[in-house]
Design a protein around this motif. Structure first.
Motif, PDB file in Angstrom:
ATOM      1  N   ALA A 204       0.819  -1.218   0.000  1.00 22.43           N
ATOM      2  CA  ALA A 204       0.000   0.000   0.000  1.00 22.43           C
ATOM      3  C   ALA A 204       0.848   1.262   0.000  1.00 22.43           C
ATOM      4  O   ALA A 204       0.411   2.309  -0.476  1.00 22.43           O
ATOM      5  N   LEU A 205       2.050   1.182   0.545  1.00 20.11           N
ATOM      6  CA  LEU A 205       2.806   2.415   0.785  1.00 20.11           C
ATOM      7  C   LEU A 205       4.100   2.559  -0.007  1.00 20.11           C
ATOM      8  O   LEU A 205       4.555   3.676  -0.234  1.00 20.11           O
ATOM      9  N   CYS A 206       4.708   1.446  -0.389  1.00 20.32           N
ATOM     10  CA  CYS A 206       6.082   1.526  -0.914  1.00 20.32           C
ATOM     11  C   CYS A 206       6.174   1.085  -2.372  1.00 20.32           C
ATOM     12  O   CYS A 206       5.611   0.060  -2.745  1.00 20.32           O
ATOM     13  N   ASP A 207       6.917   1.841  -3.156  1.00 17.12           N
ATOM     14  CA  ASP A 207       7.258   1.384  -4.497  1.00 17.12           C
ATOM     15  C   ASP A 207       8.589   0.652  -4.454  1.00 17.12           C
ATOM     16  O   ASP A 207       8.863  -0.213  -5.264  1.00 17.12           O
ATOM     17  N   ARG A 208       9.402   1.079  -3.513  1.00 21.18           N
ATOM     18  CA  ARG A 208      10.753   0.513  -3.432  1.00 21.18           C
ATOM     19  C   ARG A 208      10.921  -0.221  -2.105  1.00 21.18           C
ATOM     20  O   ARG A 208      10.389   0.218  -1.089  1.00 21.18           O
ATOM     21  N   VAL A 209      11.664  -1.313  -2.154  1.00 22.28           N
ATOM     22  CA  VAL A 209      11.935  -2.043  -0.920  1.00 22.28           C
ATOM     23  C   VAL A 209      13.409  -2.412  -0.818  1.00 22.28           C
ATOM     24  O   VAL A 209      14.098  -2.574  -1.821  1.00 22.28           O
ATOM     25  N   LEU A 210      13.848  -2.529   0.415  1.00 22.01           N
ATOM     26  CA  LEU A 210      15.163  -3.071   0.730  1.00 22.01           C
ATOM     27  C   LEU A 210      14.912  -4.397   1.416  1.00 22.01           C
ATOM     28  O   LEU A 210      14.007  -4.500   2.243  1.00 22.01           O
ATOM     29  N   VAL A 211      15.694  -5.400   1.083  1.00 26.30           N
ATOM     30  CA  VAL A 211      15.570  -6.685   1.778  1.00 26.30           C
ATOM     31  C   VAL A 211      16.897  -6.999   2.449  1.00 26.30           C
ATOM     32  O   VAL A 211      17.952  -6.963   1.801  1.00 26.30           O
ATOM     33  N   ILE A 212      16.836  -7.272   3.728  1.00 28.33           N
ATOM     34  CA  ILE A 212      18.041  -7.631   4.473  1.00 28.33           C
ATOM     35  C   ILE A 212      17.926  -9.101   4.863  1.00 28.33           C
ATOM     36  O   ILE A 212      16.875  -9.574   5.286  1.00 28.33           O
ATOM     37  N   HIS A 213      19.030  -9.823   4.653  1.00 23.75           N
ATOM     38  CA  HIS A 213      19.048 -11.255   4.931  1.00 23.75           C
ATOM     39  C   HIS A 213      20.350 -11.567   5.643  1.00 23.75           C
ATOM     40  O   HIS A 213      21.430 -11.303   5.112  1.00 23.75           O
ATOM     41  N   GLN A 214      20.255 -12.078   6.863  1.00 23.02           N
ATOM     42  CA  GLN A 214      21.438 -12.379   7.675  1.00 23.02           C
ATOM     43  C   GLN A 214      22.436 -11.219   7.681  1.00 23.02           C
ATOM     44  O   GLN A 214      23.623 -11.384   7.458  1.00 23.02           O
ATOM     45  N   GLY A 215      21.903 -10.031   7.920  1.00 24.23           N
ATOM     46  CA  GLY A 215      22.770  -8.858   8.075  1.00 24.23           C
ATOM     47  C   GLY A 215      23.283  -8.255   6.789  1.00 24.23           C
ATOM     48  O   GLY A 215      24.077  -7.317   6.812  1.00 24.23           O
ATOM     49  N   GLN A 216      22.832  -8.795   5.664  1.00 26.51           N
ATOM     50  CA  GLN A 216      23.309  -8.246   4.394  1.00 26.51           C
ATOM     51  C   GLN A 216      22.151  -7.798   3.519  1.00 26.51           C
ATOM     52  O   GLN A 216      21.124  -8.482   3.450  1.00 26.51           O
ATOM     53  N   LEU A 217      22.339  -6.682   2.851  1.00 25.11           N
ATOM     54  CA  LEU A 217      21.305  -6.208   1.949  1.00 25.11           C
ATOM     55  C   LEU A 217      21.347  -7.082   0.702  1.00 25.11           C
ATOM     56  O   LEU A 217      22.375  -7.167   0.033  1.00 25.11           O
ATOM     57  N   VAL A 218      20.242  -7.775   0.422  1.00 25.62           N
ATOM     58  CA  VAL A 218      20.237  -8.672  -0.738  1.00 25.62           C
ATOM     59  C   VAL A 218      19.356  -8.140  -1.858  1.00 25.62           C
ATOM     60  O   VAL A 218      19.355  -8.663  -2.965  1.00 25.62           O
ATOM     61  N   TYR A 219      18.616  -7.079  -1.591  1.00 27.23           N
ATOM     62  CA  TYR A 219      17.789  -6.504  -2.655  1.00 27.23           C
ATOM     63  C   TYR A 219      17.505  -5.043  -2.361  1.00 27.23           C
ATOM     64  O   TYR A 219      17.232  -4.664  -1.232  1.00 27.23           O
ATOM     65  N   ASP A 220      17.592  -4.232  -3.388  1.00 25.12           N
ATOM     66  CA  ASP A 220      17.227  -2.815  -3.294  1.00 25.12           C
ATOM     67  C   ASP A 220      16.611  -2.460  -4.644  1.00 25.12           C
ATOM     68  O   ASP A 220      17.319  -2.377  -5.645  1.00 25.12           O
TER      69      ASP A 220
END
Ligand code: ATP
Length: 240
Positions: A204-220
């Motif tokens: 509902a709110l975001c077009d962009r997301v960051l995904v963090i996995h085990q302390g590491q950014l895996v998606y932006d």
């Protein structure tokens, strides 16, 4: 400087003794963006938000939020940001909500006239009319969360860090919070970084997301692309 306001830039890591809670993380958020921050339990979201708001300092690297180093906790920085944690509350349980809000206003040095104007405006945006004379403990969970937003936004922060702001709310109350955030962002152009286990909040709110996995950014990147074809998102436990 105005272009920088609300920009979040950081390259950092954080260890707790031997635990590398946040490894190398780096991203930038532009003023006015609403970005979702996803990851399984223990992935490092809260640790990251604590570094961005200056509650803990990075073990290495730099954090810049709205042109400031958060950990210095300068008054000027604290005036520009806010942190809402769904599981914590800052309003005082036994006080009428308005009295508790008044204490918040005093902490931020908001003049009385301004305080009344802002409370009036936010009360309307949050549909809390007639509720705030009651003690905080008498409010429903949804109303209390909204009142928490009122408290967190009284000083008109430019950057909002929201950690599970709809946690435990029923569907109607969740929708209410989402609608409010959308309206608030449109009105004030606030920058928002939001974690939620409810995917509906993110979509509902975001077009962009960051995904963090085990302390590491895996998606932006874009939310749609993430859902369509990014494999690690299958490991992210979000309720769809
Ligand atoms: P959740 O959704 O459960 O809040 P999270 O993504 O916010 O998870 P963090 O709370 O940042 O994750 O935790 C990241 C890692 O750091 C976890 O392994 C956690 O156990 C560890 N950790 C967090 N805080 C501390 C602390 N104060 N001392 C030691 N380890 C910690």
């Amino acid at each position: 400087e105005p272009g920088l306001q609300g920009t979040i830039t950081h390259f950092f890591r954080r260890t707790y003794r031997a635990v590398e809670a946040v490894k190398q993380v780096s991203f930038q958020i532009q003023p006015g963006e609403v970005v979702g921050f996803l990851g399984a339990n223990g992935a490092g979201k809260t640790t990251t938000l604590k570094m961005l708001t200056g509650l803990i300092h990075p073990s290495a690297g730099k954090v810049r939020v709205a042109g400031h180093i958060p950990f210095q906790r300068k008054a000027e920085f604290l005036q520009k940001i806010t942190l809402v944690m769904g599981q914590k509350q800052q309003l005082i349980w036994d006080l009428p909500a308005l009295d508790s809000l008044k204490i918040n206003a005093a902490i931020y040095g908001i003049p009385d006239k301004e305080y009344r104007m802002r409370v009036g405006e936010l009360t309307e945006m949050l549909s809390l009319q007639g509720k705030l004379n009651q003690p905080v403990r008498k409010l429903s969970l949804g109303e209390r969360m909204k009142a928490e937003f009122l408290a967190a936004l009284l000083h008109r922060p430019q950057v909002l860090f929201l950690d599970e702001p709809t946690l435990g709310l029923d569907v109607n109350a969740q929708v209410g919070v989402r609608d409010f955030l959308r309206e608030y962002n449109a009105k004030y152009g606030a920058t928002i970084l939001l974690t939620s286990h409810y995917m509906a909040d993110i979509t509902a709110l975001c077009d962009r997301v960051l995904v963090i996995h085990q302390g590491q950014l895996v998606y932006d990147g874009g939310l749609d692309e993430l859902i369509d074809n990014f494999a690690p998102c299958r490991e992210v436990k979000v309720e769809l």
